[in-house]
Structure formats: structure tokens, C-alpha cells
Design an enzyme around this catalytic site. Structure first.
Site, short mmCIF file in Angstrom:
data_model
loop_
_atom_site.label_atom_id
_atom_site.label_comp_id
_atom_site.label_asym_id
_atom_site.label_seq_id
_atom_site.Cartn_x
_atom_site.Cartn_y
_atom_site.Cartn_z
N ASP A 284 -6.68 -1.01 -5.48
CA ASP A 284 -7.89 -0.64 -4.60
C ASP A 284 -8.79 0.43 -5.18
OD1 ASP A 284 -6.94 -2.46 -2.83
OD2 ASP A 284 -5.58 -1.20 -1.56
N ASP B 113 0.92 -1.27 0.08
CA ASP B 113 -0.06 -0.04 0.00
C ASP B 113 0.86 1.21 0.04
OD1 ASP B 113 -2.45 -1.30 -0.04
OD2 ASP B 113 -2.29 -1.56 2.40
#
EC number: 3.4.23.36
Length: 170
Positions: free
Chosen positions: A140, A122
Site C-alpha cells: 500500500d 496488513d
């Protein structure tokens, strides 16, 4: 060609998915090459560029599961990806087909991470003062945008169907 008659080309849609997954992997590679794990760079008063790992699902759900979650989420991603490819090939509605393509690209990007790294990288950290939204990545974003497009095109499609006048054929 993107459009064939009233349908979108499944090859174009699958190419979009592949491009999204490749872009996601490129961003993750850049993050891993340029930043140590846990490092962050303040970009704006509300956004950090970070290098974090997520072994769980969205919002780090099941992140401390002891390892089983890697294989569970790989299995889920493979099944969902196969189902999305089937839906893309059927291509019933343009908005839904694009939504499936976005979701597939995101699922593939995170699947690649889980298979080869055991976690998802991330890199986006949005925050306000001391409150941070859970870090996320390009995959995402594609999944969320695809889900929003699916819901909106489904709702708009139903609204269009209820507003259509009957054609008299039964």
C-alpha cells in the site's frame, strides 16, 4: 544499468517492482509467522505492529462482500499490472516510469496475497489517541508513493512545458 540514454532501463524498473513485491511478501510472512491474527504490538505511542486481514480494497471497502470481491480485485490487479508493464516498457518520462514501477510492485504484492490467501495481510497501524488510520502494508505504501510521484511529476512536467520558450518550429 539503471539509465539508458535519457530513459530508465525497463529491466531496472521491473526489477524494482519485483523487489518491492518480494519485500512486501517477506514482511507479511514475518507477521504471519510471529503474530496471531488480531494480535498487535505497541511500538510507539502512535504506531502498532499488527496482524490483520483485509478482504476488501483500501480502507476495507467491500470487505463484507461475501467473497466476490476477491476475484474482482484479482481481475482489476491483473489488468492494471499489464497496463503498468506496458507503460514501463514505453518509459516516456523518468518520474512517471518510476511511479509506474512503484505502483506495479505494490499491486503485485497485494495480488499475490489475494490469489494465495484470499485476503491482504496488513501490519502497520498508525493512530492518535483512540483514532486509528486503517491498517496497511508495504504494498500500500508503494502504491501511494507511486501515485504521489505520478501526480507530482505530471504537474511538474506540465509546468516545465508551459514555461518553455517556443523554439520557432511548427
Amino acid at each position: 544499468m539503471l539509465i539508458i540514454g535519457k530513459k530508465l532501463s525497463p529491466y531496472a524498473l521491473l526489477s524494482i517492482s519485483g523487489l518491492l513485491a518480494a519485500s512486501d511478501q517477506a514482511v507479511k510472512w514475518l507477521v504471519q509467522q510471529s503474530m496471531a491474527y488480531g494480535e498487535y504490538v505497541s511500538v510507539t505511542p502512535f504506531f502498532n505492529w499488527v496482524h490483520l486481514w483485509n478482504t476488501g480494497a483500501a480502507f476495507s471497502l467491500f470487505a463484507n462482500g461475501g467473497g466476490w470481491q476477491r476475484y474482482f480485485f484479482i481481475g482489476i490487479a491483473v489488468v492494471v499490472s499489464i497496463f503498468l508493464i506496458k507503460l514501463i516498457l514505453e518509459n516516456r518520462h523518468k518520474g512517471e516510469a518510476i511511479a509506474y514501477s512503484l505502483i506495479l510492485g505494490g499491486a503485485m504484492g497485494n495480488l499475490i496475497d489475494r490469489v494465495f490467501r484470499g485476503y491482504v495481510v496488513d501490519s502497520f497501524d498508525f493512530y492518535w489517541r483512540d483514532w486509528h488510520w486503517p491498517a496497511f502494508n508495504l504494498a500500500d505504501i508503494a502504491i501511494v508513493l507511486g501515485a504521489l510521484l505520478f501526480v507530482s511529476s505530471s504537474l511538474l512536467g506540465k509546468k516545465a512545458n508551459t514555461n518553455a520558450e517556443p523554439d520557432g518550429s511548427d
